[in-house]
Design an enzyme around this catalytic site. Sequence first.
Site: not given
Ligand code: GLN
Length: 479
Positions: A79, A154, A178
Site C-alpha cells: 500500500k 482504504s 481498511s
Molecule cells: N473507512 C474508514 C474510514 O474512512 C476506515 C479507514 C481505515 O481503516 N484506514 O475512516
Amino acid sequence: MDLLGLSVREMSKGLRDKQFTSAELTRVFLAEAKRRNDELNAYVLLTETEALAQAEASDARYAEGKPLSALDGIPCALKDIFNTRGVRTTCCSKMLERFVPPYDATAVSKLRDAGVVFLGKTNMDEFACGGSTEHSCFGPTMNPADPSTIAGGSSGGSAAAVAGNMAPFAMGTDTGGSIRQPASLCGCVGLKPTYGRISRSGVTSMASSLDTIGHFTKTVGDSALILQALAGHDPRDATTPEVLVPDYLKDLEKGVKGLKIGLPKEYFAEGVDPEVRDAVMAVAKVYESLGAIVKEVSLPCTKYAVAVYYIIMPAELSANLARFDGIRYGSRPKKEGESIVDYYYNARGEGFGAEIKRRIMIGTYVLSAGYYDAFYNKALKVRTLIKNDFDAVFKEVDVLLTPTSPIPAFKPGEKINDPIAMYLADALTIPANAAGVPALSVPCGVTAAGLPIGMQLITPQFTESLLFQVGRAYEKAVG
Ligand code: GLN
C-alpha cells in the site's frame, strides 16, 4: 503451471523444489499487473527493474541452497502508505506527490530481510481516509470480481491486486476496517492483527490509537505465514509490546470441535444486506457441523462504535496531519502568499482533498476548548465500554462470527456525496479497532449478482493463532 493461482505456501515450496524461479514468478505477476492495471487501477507505481533485481538475487540464494526464509523470492505489493527507501510514497495525496522516503518502514525492512520481492505500490484513499478508494488523487480502484464496482477501501489497491492475481500477497493498514472491508468486497483473506502486534514505524499515521498493519492473501494459511514474518516488538514503535510471537502455523489444522462461537445479534441487525446475513448464517451451520457450539451473544455498545470512531479518528488525524505544512513535510504551494499563514493556507488548501479537509475540521472542532470534554473525552469513555463488551463476551465464547461489511461492493459515485452512508459501511469493522482485538475477513460466498461476501472472525488480543485455526477450518470444509 498456473503460477498466478498458487498460494504463497505453494510458491514457497515450488521455489525450494526448483519447479520455477523467483524471476519467473516476478515476471508473471508483473505481466498480469500491467495487463489489468488500466482497467482496475490497483497499482499507482510498478517497480519493475527493482523487482527483477531482487528476484535474481533471490534465485542466486536458492541456487546456493541458502534462502533467507520461507518468503524468499515471493513477490508482494505494498500500500502506498508504507515508506520504501528510494521509492515514491504518496499516501495517494497531492500533498506527497513527490515524496521519496530515505528509509524503509519496519514492516518493509522485515520483508526485505526475508527476501520478499516488491512489485510496486498500491492505490488507497488519501491518507487512508475512506472506504472505496474514491478519495485517492489517482482515481478509484475497481473490483476484479466486477469492474463496474469499487474495490472498497482504504486499502482497495492491495485487495484488488491479490484478488485480481496481480500479487500473491499485499500489505495494507486498518484503522476502522481498511483491510477487512476491501478484502470482503474483493473476495480475499484480510487480517487486522491485535493493536501493536506489527510495528507501524515508517507507515504514515492516520489515527494512532487505532492504526494497525496487516495483509491480504488468498488463503488463511498464507496469512499466518506472513504474520510470522512481521509480528513482534520494535524499539521504533512504543506500542509494540514484548509479547511472545507464537508459531502461527502450529494450530492451523486443529479444527473447531468443541470451540464456542458467538454470533453477536447487533451485527446481524438492520442495515445488513439479507444476502450477506444468510451467507454468514450458513457459515455458522458449517461450523456446527464441524463440532463447534454456536450461540447468540450480545455486544450492546456496538451501536455507538461509528459515532465514537468519527470523533476519536478525526481528532488524532487532525493532529497527525498538522506536520504537512509544505515546509517540514509536503509539497510547496504553487502560490506562496504574503505571510506564513498564507503559505500554510495555500499548501494545505492545494495539497489535501475534500474528505481530508472535512476530517481535519471535525477533529479540530472536537479537540477545541469547551468541546473537548463534551466530545473527545466522552468518546474515550464510550470506547472503554465497547472494549468492556468484548472482555465480557470472551468469557462466554472463544470467537465471534459476524459479517465483515454489511453490504457487497457498490458502484463508484453511489456514496461519495453522502459521507454518513459511506461511514456506516464500517459499522461492523470499527468495534475491533476500538477494542484493539484481532479480526480476520474470510470469503464465504457470492451474491446472486456474483459479488463476493466476507465473514469476519474476532478473538481476544494476541490470539491470532485461534483466528487462523477457525478461519482455516471453514476454508478446508468448503474447499
Ligand atoms: N473507512 C474508514 C474510514 O474512512 C476506515 C479507514 C481505515 O481503516 N484506514 O475512516
